[in-house]
Design an enzyme around this catalytic site. Sequence first.
Site, PDB file in Angstrom:
ATOM      1  N   ASP A  63       0.957  -1.225  -0.021  1.00 33.26           N
ATOM      2  CA  ASP A  63       0.061   0.000  -0.057  1.00 33.26           C
ATOM      3  C   ASP A  63       0.788   1.145   0.199  1.00 33.26           C
ATOM      4  O   ASP A  63       1.995   1.323   0.118  1.00 33.26           O
ATOM      5  CB  ASP A  63      -1.013   0.015   0.957  1.00 33.26           C
ATOM      6  CG  ASP A  63      -0.238  -0.385   2.325  1.00 33.26           C
ATOM      7  OD1 ASP A  63       0.912  -0.420   2.564  1.00 33.26           O
ATOM      8  OD2 ASP A  63      -0.978  -0.677   3.510  1.00 33.26           O
ATOM      9  N   ASP A 131      -8.734  -2.512  13.675  1.00 38.36           N
ATOM     10  CA  ASP A 131     -10.034  -2.460  13.120  1.00 38.36           C
ATOM     11  C   ASP A 131     -10.200  -3.722  12.186  1.00 38.36           C
ATOM     12  O   ASP A 131     -11.220  -3.996  11.544  1.00 38.36           O
ATOM     13  CB  ASP A 131     -10.561  -1.177  12.238  1.00 38.36           C
ATOM     14  CG  ASP A 131      -9.596  -0.814  11.182  1.00 38.36           C
ATOM     15  OD1 ASP A 131      -8.703  -1.386  10.793  1.00 38.36           O
ATOM     16  OD2 ASP A 131     -10.140   0.173  10.517  1.00 38.36           O
ATOM     17  N   HIS A 133      -8.189  -4.216   9.581  1.00 36.14           N
ATOM     18  CA  HIS A 133      -7.671  -3.780   8.116  1.00 36.14           C
ATOM     19  C   HIS A 133      -6.404  -4.706   7.745  1.00 36.14           C
ATOM     20  O   HIS A 133      -5.616  -5.020   8.722  1.00 36.14           O
ATOM     21  CB  HIS A 133      -7.623  -2.550   7.849  1.00 36.14           C
ATOM     22  CG  HIS A 133      -6.465  -1.866   8.484  1.00 36.14           C
ATOM     23  ND1 HIS A 133      -6.664  -0.580   9.412  1.00 36.14           N
ATOM     24  CD2 HIS A 133      -5.073  -1.555   8.125  1.00 36.14           C
ATOM     25  CE1 HIS A 133      -5.393  -0.400   9.708  1.00 36.14           C
ATOM     26  NE2 HIS A 133      -4.428  -0.671   8.884  1.00 36.14           N
ATOM     27  N   GLU A 138     -10.097  -1.585   4.460  1.00 34.78           N
ATOM     28  CA  GLU A 138     -10.527  -1.123   5.843  1.00 34.78           C
ATOM     29  C   GLU A 138     -12.093  -1.740   6.021  1.00 34.78           C
ATOM     30  O   GLU A 138     -12.356  -2.469   4.806  1.00 34.78           O
ATOM     31  CB  GLU A 138     -10.926   0.394   5.694  1.00 34.78           C
ATOM     32  CG  GLU A 138      -9.894   1.434   5.800  1.00 34.78           C
ATOM     33  CD  GLU A 138      -9.266   1.684   6.969  1.00 34.78           C
ATOM     34  OE1 GLU A 138      -9.444   0.328   8.002  1.00 34.78           O
ATOM     35  OE2 GLU A 138      -8.546   2.663   7.296  1.00 34.78           O
TER      36      GLU A 138
HETATM   37  C1  GLP Z   1      -0.831   0.309   8.728  1.00 32.70           C
HETATM   38  C2  GLP Z   1      -0.586  -0.474   7.271  1.00 32.70           C
HETATM   39  C3  GLP Z   1      -1.014  -2.181   7.422  1.00 32.70           C
HETATM   40  C4  GLP Z   1      -0.330  -2.528   8.575  1.00 32.70           C
HETATM   41  C5  GLP Z   1      -1.103  -1.824   9.881  1.00 32.70           C
HETATM   42  C6  GLP Z   1      -0.833  -2.306  11.145  1.00 32.70           C
HETATM   43  O1  GLP Z   1      -2.317   0.789   8.348  1.00 32.70           O
HETATM   44  N1  GLP Z   1      -1.300   0.225   6.178  1.00 32.70           N
HETATM   45  O2  GLP Z   1      -0.211  -2.782   6.463  1.00 32.70           O
HETATM   46  O3  GLP Z   1      -0.519  -4.015   8.879  1.00 32.70           O
HETATM   47  O4  GLP Z   1      -0.906  -0.266   9.831  1.00 32.70           O
HETATM   48  O5  GLP Z   1       0.347  -1.547  11.699  1.00 32.70           O
HETATM   49  P1  GLP Z   1       1.194  -2.090  12.778  1.00 32.70           P
HETATM   50  O6  GLP Z   1       2.025  -3.245  12.574  1.00 32.70           O
HETATM   51  O7  GLP Z   1       2.011  -0.690  13.226  1.00 32.70           O
HETATM   52  O8  GLP Z   1       0.466  -2.206  14.050  1.00 32.70           O
END
Ligand code: GLP
Length: 237
Positions: A63, A131, A133, A138
């Site tokens: 992303d 949430d 995602h 989302e």
């Molecule tokens: C972001 C990214 C995701 C990731 C998520 C969780 O929103 N787009 O790909 O998995 O955060 O992040 P973290 O590993 O910091 O909890």
Amino acid sequence: MKIIITKNYNDLSSKAVEFVVKEILRKKSAILGLPTGGTPMGLYRKLIKMKIDFSKIKIFTLDEYYGLDKNSNNSYYYYMKKYLFSHINIPEKNIYTLNGKAKNIDKECYQYEKLIKKNPIDLIVLGIGKDGHIGFNEPGSSLNSKTRLVNLDPSTRKANSIYFNNKIENVPKKALTVGISTIMSAKKILLLASGIEKADIIRNALKEDMSKDVPASVLKLHSHLTVILDNRASLNI
Ligand code: GLP
């Protein structure tokens, strides 16, 4: 689905690196899909230390923020470069990223999807948002969704504001992301989650019925899903 529970974040990262390296050793030209976020940092640190040969590996990132230049400190390209790409011998031409500043966003997404079709992903590694995602898919994302431009939930923008001087207003409102169907097309999926703040959503995603409200819950349908959790993220399962 295989669930591996580890005793802490360091062990989670060790298990994750073991999994990824096994895939690379099995197939020297493996195609990987890799995430950003705090969770995979330990995996990347360990991967770098192992001095694995990445010369034939291809990597797709999942992303990117809409409107951010790839060289901006907050772009996901910059993150991947800083924490992984600049430390391994992957040729630049084998790195695929989404351009958040593309003039024609629909075309950018369509071409990325086409590139993934041409280079089917062997292993996609995912983190999970609070949430549910995955990538930036989302709640409400369709199972058939492909690479596209999406609106970010306020909760996701708040969670990610730690990278934007804790100012939610600085976090872009939109992002480009591979879709749920793009993720599901990978031959293997590795989902990582760490910390108590992920315990509820991990329970929802893995133990409750599949629901559009929890994008990660569809991963259960995949025939090669492995989940690695640390003790805290596994507390409710
Ligand atoms: C972001 C990214 C995701 C990731 C998520 C969780 O929103 N787009 O790909 O998995 O955060 O992040 P973290 O590993 O910091 O909890």
